[in-house]
Design an enzyme around this catalytic site. Structure first.
Site: not given
Ligand code: GCW
Length: 656
Positions: A330, A257, A358
């Site tokens: 995720d 990311e 989340e």
């Molecule tokens: O789930 C995603 C999230 C991000 C997060 C990323 C991760 C910290 O939307 O906010 O960043 O995973 O786990 O690195």
């Protein structure tokens, strides 16, 4: 304290009714112990054990004793004559034994004829805070970071809460780490926090930005094989250990990311992790290197961690642990386990669970997560892992987690990391008895509500294997249609649900992305065949025709409608169950939880209506007569926005 044994006197409950005189705002978490004396301050971890017992223990005198031959952090608790003896090989074991005794007292269990022997399943039981230097918490729904301007009393409560469930490590900052996490000013702050947590057996760790040698050190590169870069890290690590002699190590999100990593310099994850591991090794520090990696152009995001990490199996240093999210995408309401866990044979691994919700209704929805972790452990042997990490749901809100019941996920994380064989019900029961009341009808009713809550969330959000159809940015509500022009496809729901005139779901079979091949042969076969694939993962692995016949005899479309509607009915049932508990709960926490359950009920209708009405534009099938019909309009829901960032909890959900 030099005396080997310390005899504690028996205390009597002097201040009956003390607890009711306090505001019931949730700030005391599950540690709602009545103060029976004000002890003299004794330092060190053993001192903490003594202090906790002197302050709160109401039973027979307790002897704390160091004893060789017991496991690290383990303890025995035995009744001996008119005393209770807690024995442990190290001081942390004594502290955990003390909390065990207090838990027995608080849950109304007997404290006579004790013969207990405990040891933790994992050595490392660690929270990951995603806290930023400006005090925001990424995916945090309970206010600002508790580390921004640490309040010593709050920090002490945080430490007590962690130690009471065996949590022994904490990563203070976000994995999306700012380079300044390693500035001298931040390190001094980390030192002060470490000093306050140390008496509770908690070590601190930091997330690092892989490009720090450039951004903090002013070097032209952060190539892990460059001598100057290694030298810079050595010096930095020495500086850290001078300040924090028991510093635990680094957590690293690299080449994920947009974060920098060794691949930026033509190196592998192993090169990067091993370089840091080498620098930390003389200090006994470790590296937790995350496997959460995926590139925008991949046809299947679920395949990627495996593709990048499998070729490196066996190449990591012995103080590197690869930290893998429980699922391959995720933190979805339901995912299959990440196939790396069963594939990697020569690499130390740890699981990363997310306590902060989340993708599970943030701090508005009651979703108890222990059943999800139990499901994970039914596929991944706990013994195949080295450690457990939990992304914290803690902030400076008065009740710590934003929702009183979110505290249960923090609690359950510690208990499960101590003993993954504990059942979700055992953990829920003991949490409820400590946090609210040990009244059996309250505990049995509300524990059932908690146990059913995760499956309910799956039903009203993403049943039958659907995943990642959340609103963009904050991930709170449904936005299966979300697909702004130019946004990378794997950040949009249509990439995952692939709805069309034929059906719904991602073909990950051998005729599709072949993700099933990453699983052991038996599971590969099971998942690959639409007729044997578990229905709760059906659209995860298959593009399921709308008219596919389900086990219930219904078509897939009808089943989908039923599942969404079941979820809505579950939330209404939870609200009614809670309403019936009014007489057992103090007014403040009762109404705060009730308010949240009402939001959850309305949100579940929003989820059902948004998803069914949107998917109906592809299926062109009627909603069956025997399910409740949508009460919202699709166009209204498509125009509805919650104007919040990824650092906030929505005040309420859908409120048109
Ligand atoms: O789930 C995603 C999230 C991000 C997060 C990323 C991760 C910290 O939307 O906010 O960043 O995973 O786990 O690195």
């Amino acid at each position: 304290m030099t005396t080997k044994q310390f005899l504690l006197s028996t205390f009597f409950l002097l201040m009956a009714g003390w607890s009711t005189a306090n505001a019931e705002d949730g700030s005391r978490l599950w540690l709602r112990l009545d103060n029976v004396s004000n002890p003299t301050t004794i330092t060190g971890v053993k001192g903490t054990a003594m202090t906790e017992l002197q302050t709160y223990w109401q039973g027979s005198p307790v002897v704390l004793k160091r004893q060789k031959g017991l496991a690290k952090d383990g303890y025995t608790i035995k009744s001996q004559g008119d005393k209770i003896v807690i024995a442990a090989a190290n001081d942390a074991g004594l502290l955990y034994g003390a909390y065990h005794l207090l838990r027995l007292q608080q849950t109304g269990n007997t404290t006579t004829s004790l013969d207990i022997s405990e040891k933790p399943f994992y050595d490392l039981r660690i929270l990951n805070h995603w806290d930023n230097p400006d005090g925001t918490c990424e995916r945090g729904f309970a206010g600002k970071s508790i580390f921004l301007n640490p309040n010593p009393e709050r920090l002490k409560m945080y430490a007590r809460a962690n130690a009471s469930v065996g949590i022994n490590g904490t990563v203070l900052n976000n994995v999306n780490a700012k380079p300044e996490a390693l500035s001298t000013a931040s390190l001094e702050k980390a030192k002060s926090i470490a000093d306050q947590l140390r008496p509770y057996g908690i070590r601190v760790y930091l997330s690092i930005n892989f490009a720090s040698p450039i951004k903090v050190g002013g070097l032209p590169t952060a190539d892990p094989l460059d001598k100057k870069v290694v030298g810079w890290w050595k010096e930095k690590v020495n500086e850290i250990y001078k300040l924090i002699p028991d510093f635990g190590g680094f957590l690293v999100k690299a080449n994920s990311e947009g974060e920098p990593g060794p691949q930026d310099f033509g190196r592998t994850h192993a090169d990067g992790a091993n370089m840091l591991a080498g620098v930390l090794k003389p200090h006994k520090g470790i590296v937790m290197w995350r496997a959460f990696v995926y590139a925008p152009q991949s046809p299947d995001r679920a395949n990627q961690a495996y593709l990048e990490f499998m070729p490196l199996d066996g190449q990591f240093a012995d103080n590197v642990i690869i930290q893998i999210k429980n699922g391959p995408v995720d933190f979805q309401p339901r995912e299959p386990y990440s196939p790396l866990f069963t594939a990697m044979q020569k690499t130390q691994m740890m699981v990363e669970f997310q306590l902060t919700q989340e993708y599970l209704g943030a701090a508005n929805h009651l979703v108890y997560l222990a059943p999800m972790w139990q499901e994970f452990f039914s596929f991944v042997k706990p013994s195949s892992l080295r450690a457990m990490a939990g992304v914290a749901n803690i902030g400076d809100d008065i009740n710590w987690c934003g929702h009183h019941f979110a505290q249960a996920n923090w609690y359950a994380f510690g208990r499960a990391a101590w003993n993954p064989a504990l059942t979700p019900k055992e953990i829920a029961d003991e949490w409820l008895a400590q946090t609210f009341t040990d009244n059996p009808s309250f505990v049995s009713t509300v524990s059932q509500l908690m146990l059913d809550s995760r499956e309910a969330a799956v039903s009203y959000m993403m049943p039958l294997g659907i995943h990642h159809i959340f609103a963009g940015v904050h991930h709170y509500g449904p936005e299966p249609w979300y697909s702004p022009k130019g946004l990378r496809a794997d950040w949009t729901p249509p990439y995952y649900h692939k709805a069309d005139a034929v059906g719904l779901g991602f073909n990950r079979t051998l005729t599709g992305s072949a993700n099933v091949k990453q699983y052991p042969e038996a599971l590969c076969q099971l998942y690959n065949d639409i007729n044997t694939c578990p229905e709760n993962l059906l659209t995860w692995f298959h593009h399921v025709p709308w008219n596919h016949k389900m086990k219930s005899g219904r078509t897939f479309w009808d089943e989908l409608c039923h599942k969404y509607d079941d979820g809505v009915h579950e939330t209404r049932r939870f609200l009614a169950m809670w309403d019936a508990m009014q007489s057992y709960v103090d007014a403040q926490r009762f109404s705060e939880v009730q308010r949240k359950l009402r939001i959850q009920t309305r949100d579940s209708e929003w989820w059902r209506d948004a998803c069914l009405l949107y998917f109906q534009t592809f299926s062109h099938r009627p909603i069956p007569q025997d399910v409740e019909h949508p009460v919202h309009n699709l166009d209204e829901m498509m125009n509805f926005r919650i104007p919040i960032s990824m650092y906030e909890n929505p005040q309420c959900g859908y409120n048109k």
